[in-house]
Write a protein that holds these residues in place. Structure first.
Motif, mmCIF file in Angstrom:
data_model
loop_
_atom_site.group_PDB
_atom_site.id
_atom_site.type_symbol
_atom_site.label_atom_id
_atom_site.label_comp_id
_atom_site.label_asym_id
_atom_site.label_seq_id
_atom_site.Cartn_x
_atom_site.Cartn_y
_atom_site.Cartn_z
ATOM 1 N N ALA A 73 52.763 5.468 8.054
ATOM 2 C CA ALA A 73 53.041 5.433 7.024
ATOM 3 C C ALA A 73 52.882 6.812 6.316
ATOM 4 C CB ALA A 73 52.869 4.342 6.149
ATOM 5 N N LEU A 74 51.546 7.272 6.654
ATOM 6 C CA LEU A 74 51.075 8.220 5.713
ATOM 7 C C LEU A 74 51.735 9.513 6.395
ATOM 8 C CD1 LEU A 74 49.065 9.223 3.715
ATOM 9 C CD2 LEU A 74 47.736 9.812 5.386
ATOM 10 N N GLN A 75 52.465 9.638 8.238
ATOM 11 C CA GLN A 75 52.677 10.859 8.250
ATOM 12 C C GLN A 75 53.941 10.312 8.270
ATOM 13 O OE1 GLN A 75 51.544 10.786 12.983
ATOM 14 N NE2 GLN A 75 49.682 10.460 11.983
ATOM 15 N N ARG A 76 54.848 9.222 7.953
ATOM 16 C CA ARG A 76 56.405 9.354 7.604
ATOM 17 C C ARG A 76 56.600 9.676 6.204
ATOM 18 N NH1 ARG A 76 58.573 6.737 10.880
ATOM 19 N NH2 ARG A 76 57.940 5.530 13.150
ATOM 20 N N VAL A 77 55.725 10.201 5.446
ATOM 21 C CA VAL A 77 56.056 10.436 3.982
ATOM 22 C C VAL A 77 56.107 11.816 3.974
ATOM 23 C CG1 VAL A 77 55.451 10.860 1.549
ATOM 24 C CG2 VAL A 77 54.134 8.606 3.002
ATOM 25 N N PRO A 78 57.211 12.492 3.237
ATOM 26 C CA PRO A 78 58.069 13.381 3.351
ATOM 27 C C PRO A 78 57.318 14.713 2.978
ATOM 28 C CG PRO A 78 60.090 12.772 2.786
ATOM 29 C CD PRO A 78 58.313 11.501 2.842
ATOM 30 N N PRO A 125 46.603 21.835 23.968
ATOM 31 C CA PRO A 125 48.312 22.667 23.553
ATOM 32 C C PRO A 125 47.815 22.146 21.361
ATOM 33 C CG PRO A 125 48.782 21.826 24.901
ATOM 34 C CD PRO A 125 47.854 21.139 24.512
ATOM 35 N N ARG A 126 48.622 22.940 21.034
ATOM 36 C CA ARG A 126 48.030 23.145 19.131
ATOM 37 C C ARG A 126 49.026 21.906 19.315
ATOM 38 N NH1 ARG A 126 45.963 28.050 16.337
ATOM 39 N NH2 ARG A 126 44.019 28.627 17.939
ATOM 40 N N TRP A 127 49.400 21.574 17.905
ATOM 41 C CA TRP A 127 50.170 20.586 17.523
ATOM 42 C C TRP A 127 51.284 21.733 17.148
ATOM 43 C CZ3 TRP A 127 51.969 15.221 16.485
ATOM 44 C CH2 TRP A 127 52.027 15.376 15.513
ATOM 45 N N ASP A 128 52.718 21.531 17.766
ATOM 46 C CA ASP A 128 54.042 21.793 18.028
ATOM 47 C C ASP A 128 55.168 21.306 17.311
ATOM 48 O OD1 ASP A 128 54.497 20.461 19.437
ATOM 49 O OD2 ASP A 128 54.790 21.841 21.116
ATOM 50 N N ARG A 129 55.140 20.128 16.400
ATOM 51 C CA ARG A 129 55.646 19.639 15.012
ATOM 52 C C ARG A 129 55.618 19.731 13.820
ATOM 53 N NH1 ARG A 129 54.503 14.213 18.750
ATOM 54 N NH2 ARG A 129 52.760 16.066 19.021
ATOM 55 N N PRO A 130 57.103 19.591 12.977
ATOM 56 C CA PRO A 130 56.811 19.295 11.258
ATOM 57 C C PRO A 130 55.244 19.215 10.869
ATOM 58 C CG PRO A 130 59.006 19.289 12.509
ATOM 59 C CD PRO A 130 57.448 18.819 13.807
ATOM 60 N N PRO A 131 54.781 19.786 9.766
ATOM 61 C CA PRO A 131 53.502 19.187 9.519
ATOM 62 C C PRO A 131 53.444 18.180 9.019
ATOM 63 C CG PRO A 131 54.906 21.165 7.961
ATOM 64 C CD PRO A 131 55.431 21.200 9.277
ATOM 65 N N VAL A 132 52.900 16.862 9.756
ATOM 66 C CA VAL A 132 52.703 15.853 8.490
ATOM 67 C C VAL A 132 51.338 15.514 7.584
ATOM 68 C CG1 VAL A 132 54.183 14.609 10.744
ATOM 69 C CG2 VAL A 132 51.519 15.193 10.509
ATOM 70 N N TRP A 133 51.393 14.774 7.065
ATOM 71 C CA TRP A 133 50.445 14.542 5.822
ATOM 72 C C TRP A 133 49.155 13.703 6.655
ATOM 73 C CZ3 TRP A 133 49.564 14.909 0.831
ATOM 74 C CH2 TRP A 133 51.157 15.696 -0.266
#
Length: 298
Positions: free
Chosen positions: A139-144, A190-198
């Protein structure tokens, strides 16, 4: 901004005396509407804050050291935005206090949250624990997060020198060769290559409240930020059993690279806390020992 080396020195050298009398004077002078409410010291508290319960409904949190500066303002700004999206209660900021009477930093008043610190004994093998934790992080990661605090912006690579030094210092307690292998694997992942998340930023047992062996709240968002969620995998190694970790990872859909970086974060932060506090705090010693050994186990 305080540079990392400066922050480290401040954490160890600036430790204001925080007494009940001081807390009472700060509250009474800055927030007269709460003047005279009983103050009760909360023990055990974390390594970052001294906490007093204020009356029946409030909590007062004063940073112990300079490394916790800014948390009061951060929580006051961001938690009201996040809370409606989250499946567990989080602190509800009520006021931010100013320095005074020799105390040098801002401090916080928030709503009291019932519960005791989460423990391995009560929660590690409970089947619902992993699902609840994964649900909270999902849920935290889904917050815009078109905007958000940066949190701790250091990467694993930024911690390389200090972590290798910590591995060497702990070689007589833990398996240095295994720690080095894990650390290198985390650096190479590999590093995180997706949009940043909370991310919470300090997601471990000490920042979870439980009632009757069920997680009821998440606290202490001083490390809150947006970016790579791998650091929040630390909870899998501080609290969960191997079976619980498998459930947690599946429920949160954690890929291999993120899991490996998460193990690296658990190792690095566990070693840092072990060297800083374990010698004087049996609870931290047990927690960090488990964190390190479970991160090595995977």
């Amino acid at each position: 901004m305080i540079r990392t080396a400066q922050r480290s020195r401040l954490v160890t050298t600036v430790r204001p005396a925080i007494t009940g009398e001081l807390v009472g004077r700060l509250v009474d002078t800055q927030f007269p509407r709460w003047a005279g409410l009983p103050l009760r010291l909360v023990e055990p508290a974390g390594s970052d804050h001294v906490i007093h319960r204020l009356g029946d409904e409030l909590a007062v949190r004063l940073p112990r050291h300079a490394g916790a500066i800014g948390q009061a303002e951060k929580e006051a700004r961001w938690l009201p935005r996040l809370a409606p999206h989250l499946p567990l209660p989080v602190p509800v900021p009520v006021a931010v206090g100013r320095p005074g009477f020799g105390y040098p930093w801002p401090w916080a008043v928030s709503r009291w949250l019932d519960g005791e610190m989460a423990t391995v004994e009560g929660l590690a093998d409970a089947p619902h624990t992993a699902v609840v934790l994964a649900g909270f992080l999902d849920a935290l990661q889904r917050v815009p997060c078109t905007e958000g605090p940066s949190g701790d912006t250091r990467t694993l690579a930024d911690r390389d020198g200090e972590t290798r030094a910590a591995i060497a210092r702990a070689a007589g307690v833990f398996d240095a060769a295994a720690m080095t292998v894990l650390w290198q694997a985390a650096l190479d992942a590999p590093r995180w290559d997706r949009p940043p998340v909370w991310f919470h930023g300090d997601f471990h047992t000490g920042n979870l409240l439980a009632v009757r062996d069920r997680i009821r709240a998440v606290i202490d968002f001083g490390g809150l930020g947006v970016g790579d969620p791998a650091r929040d995998m630390t909870i899998a190694f501080t609290l969960l059993s191997p079976g619980g970790r498998a459930t947690f990872r599946k429920a949160l859909r954690v890929d291999e690279a993120t899991w490996t970086r998460g193990r690296g974060w658990a190792l690095a932060t566990g070693l840092n806390a072990y060297h800083s506090y374990a010698a004087t705090n049996a609870r931290v010693a047990a927690q960090t020992t488990r964190q390190i050994t479970q991160a090595l186990a995977g």
